[in-house]
Design a protein around this motif. Structure first.
Motif, PDB file in Angstrom:
ATOM      1  N   THR A  76       0.828  -1.197   0.000  1.00 51.70           N
ATOM      2  CA  THR A  76       0.000   0.000   0.000  1.00 51.70           C
ATOM      3  C   THR A  76       0.865   1.251   0.000  1.00 51.70           C
ATOM      4  OG1 THR A  76      -1.561  -1.250   1.337  1.00 51.70           O
ATOM      5  CG2 THR A  76      -1.937   1.121   1.147  1.00 51.70           C
ATOM      6  N   LEU A  77       1.883   1.246   0.831  1.00 55.90           N
ATOM      7  CA  LEU A  77       2.794   2.391   0.915  1.00 55.90           C
ATOM      8  C   LEU A  77       3.487   2.611  -0.423  1.00 55.90           C
ATOM      9  CD1 LEU A  77       3.696   4.300   3.253  1.00 55.90           C
ATOM     10  CD2 LEU A  77       5.716   2.846   3.481  1.00 55.90           C
ATOM     11  N   LEU A 102       1.014   3.641   9.015  1.00 57.41           N
ATOM     12  CA  LEU A 102       1.018   5.037   9.443  1.00 57.41           C
ATOM     13  C   LEU A 102       2.440   5.548   9.662  1.00 57.41           C
ATOM     14  CD1 LEU A 102      -1.994   4.949  11.927  1.00 57.41           C
ATOM     15  CD2 LEU A 102      -1.870   6.319   9.833  1.00 57.41           C
ATOM     16  N   SER A 103       3.267   4.699  10.250  1.00 55.77           N
ATOM     17  CA  SER A 103       4.661   5.089  10.457  1.00 55.77           C
ATOM     18  C   SER A 103       5.354   5.352   9.130  1.00 55.77           C
ATOM     19  CB  SER A 103       5.396   3.986  11.228  1.00 55.77           C
ATOM     20  OG  SER A 103       6.756   4.326  11.416  1.00 55.77           O
ATOM     21  N   GLY A 104       5.127   4.484   8.156  1.00 54.18           N
ATOM     22  CA  GLY A 104       5.721   4.682   6.832  1.00 54.18           C
ATOM     23  C   GLY A 104       5.213   5.937   6.155  1.00 54.18           C
ATOM     24  N   MET A 105       3.930   6.230   6.321  1.00 55.67           N
ATOM     25  CA  MET A 105       3.381   7.457   5.749  1.00 55.67           C
ATOM     26  C   MET A 105       4.058   8.689   6.327  1.00 55.67           C
ATOM     27  SD  MET A 105      -0.709   6.677   5.725  1.00 55.67           S
ATOM     28  CE  MET A 105      -1.087   8.366   5.216  1.00 55.67           C
ATOM     29  N   LEU A 106       4.289   8.689   7.646  1.00 58.52           N
ATOM     30  CA  LEU A 106       4.925   9.829   8.283  1.00 58.52           C
ATOM     31  C   LEU A 106       6.357  10.006   7.803  1.00 58.52           C
ATOM     32  CD1 LEU A 106       3.576   9.298  11.915  1.00 58.52           C
ATOM     33  CD2 LEU A 106       2.856  11.075  10.302  1.00 58.52           C
ATOM     34  N   VAL A 107       7.068   8.893   7.678  1.00 61.53           N
ATOM     35  CA  VAL A 107       8.460   8.958   7.223  1.00 61.53           C
ATOM     36  C   VAL A 107       8.536   9.498   5.800  1.00 61.53           C
ATOM     37  CG1 VAL A 107      10.473   7.566   6.618  1.00 61.53           C
ATOM     38  CG2 VAL A 107       9.275   7.156   8.773  1.00 61.53           C
ATOM     39  N   GLN A 108       7.629   9.008   4.917  1.00 63.45           N
ATOM     40  CA  GLN A 108       7.665   9.412   3.512  1.00 63.45           C
ATOM     41  C   GLN A 108       6.829  10.663   3.234  1.00 63.45           C
ATOM     42  OE1 GLN A 108       7.407   6.380   0.486  1.00 63.45           O
ATOM     43  NE2 GLN A 108       7.910   4.740   1.925  1.00 63.45           N
ATOM     44  N   LEU A 110       3.600  11.122   3.109  1.00 59.17           N
ATOM     45  CA  LEU A 110       2.513  10.881   2.168  1.00 59.17           C
ATOM     46  C   LEU A 110       1.209  11.425   2.736  1.00 59.17           C
ATOM     47  CD1 LEU A 110       3.231   7.195   1.039  1.00 59.17           C
ATOM     48  CD2 LEU A 110       3.969   9.329  -0.037  1.00 59.17           C
ATOM     49  N   THR A 111       0.416  12.027   1.883  1.00 58.56           N
ATOM     50  CA  THR A 111      -0.875  12.567   2.313  1.00 58.56           C
ATOM     51  C   THR A 111      -2.043  12.027   1.481  1.00 58.56           C
ATOM     52  OG1 THR A 111      -0.619  14.501   0.855  1.00 58.56           O
ATOM     53  CG2 THR A 111       0.198  14.701   3.129  1.00 58.56           C
ATOM     54  N   ASN A 112      -1.771  11.132   0.534  1.00 53.37           N
ATOM     55  CA  ASN A 112      -2.815  10.641  -0.370  1.00 53.37           C
ATOM     56  C   ASN A 112      -3.361   9.282   0.055  1.00 53.37           C
ATOM     57  OD1 ASN A 112      -0.358   9.383  -1.003  1.00 53.37           O
ATOM     58  ND2 ASN A 112      -0.955   9.006  -3.137  1.00 53.37           N
ATOM     59  N   LEU A 113      -3.366   9.034   1.369  1.00 52.67           N
ATOM     60  CA  LEU A 113      -3.809   7.745   1.897  1.00 52.67           C
ATOM     61  C   LEU A 113      -4.576   7.961   3.200  1.00 52.67           C
ATOM     62  CD1 LEU A 113      -3.689   4.600   1.946  1.00 52.67           C
ATOM     63  CD2 LEU A 113      -1.389   4.801   2.877  1.00 52.67           C
TER      64      LEU A 113
END
Length: 236
Positions: A76-77, A102-108, A110-113
């Motif tokens: 997904t990420l 969520l941790s991966g989203m914060l690191v990268q 990302l806002t489209n998820l």
């Protein structure tokens, strides 16, 4: 007992309450817990919020993908990072996976998820407006190998109809499994489901689409000679 019932005044089919997943108690790591604490207030959605306006939630109109059961969120990420012009809605019941994504989203950054942590079928029924999704993804669901457990498989006629209602005209249901008997079951159910067209040239399975990331589990299976079967059905 019938697989489908109807809610009064609504056309959305209701699947039986038999769950297609098992709630497992898993240890949440520090990183996953940090993802839950910092990421959930920004990117988490609750089924109690009811029917969603995803254009408002994401702040734009964009192609929209709904993924059922994202596991630890690696695929997904990757998909969300590779397609910043698209929006993704992921659903997973297991907290370690939710925290990891969520941790991966914060690191990268990302806002489209956006993420739900509950039963994906409840989200489809109660939170997703009809004809709003461009894709629905179901990758490597539990095949429930034993015959007496086949009723727990998520891919059933009522599931196909529920997904059809949520897809736009021309939207695609993409499924993948590494268990051939389940692939055959998926194919049988979907070929019989009204309102769909099989996108496979031979009427069976499609080659692995490049947009579906290969997981570590899948690479290990390939080394061991295991197969993977992808199915794509488009809403007419």
């Amino acid at each position: 007992m019938s697989d489908v019932s109807q809610t009064a005044g609504q056309d959305t089919p209701r699947l039986r309450t038999i769950k297609s997943f098992v709630m497992r108690a898993g240890r949440v790591t520090e990183g996953q817990q940090r993802g839950l604490e910092q990421g959930w207030p920004r990117f988490g959605l609750e089924p109690t919020d009811g029917l969603c306006d995803f254009d408002q939630i994401f702040g734009r109109q964009a192609p929209r993908t709904f993924e059922i059961g994202f596991g630890m969120g690696h695929s997904t990420l990757e998909m969300a990072a590779n397609a910043p012009h698209e929006d993704f809605i992921g659903v997973e019941v297991h907290k370690p996976g939710v925290g990891a994504l969520l941790s991966g989203m914060l690191v990268q950054e990302l806002t489209n998820l956006r993420i739900y942590s509950c039963d994906a079928l409840d989200v489809l029924r109660e939170c997703v407006p009809d004809a709003t999704l461009d894709r629905v993804l179901l990758f490597f669901p539990d095949p429930w190998h034993k015959s007496r457990h086949h009723k727990r498989r998520i891919v059933q006629p009522a599931f196909a109809e529920l997904v059809r209602l949520k897809l736009k005209s021309g939207g695609v249901l993409h499924m993948a499994t590494d268990w051939l008997p389940y692939a055959e079951h998926m194919l049988e159910v979907m070929n019989a489901a009204p309102g769909y067209r099989n996108l496979a040239e031979d009427g069976c399975y499609v080659p692995r689409p490049p947009e579906r990331p290969i997981t570590k589990f899948e690479r290990r299976g390939e080394r061991l000679g295991h197969g993977v079967w992808d199915l794509k059905f488009q809403r007419d």
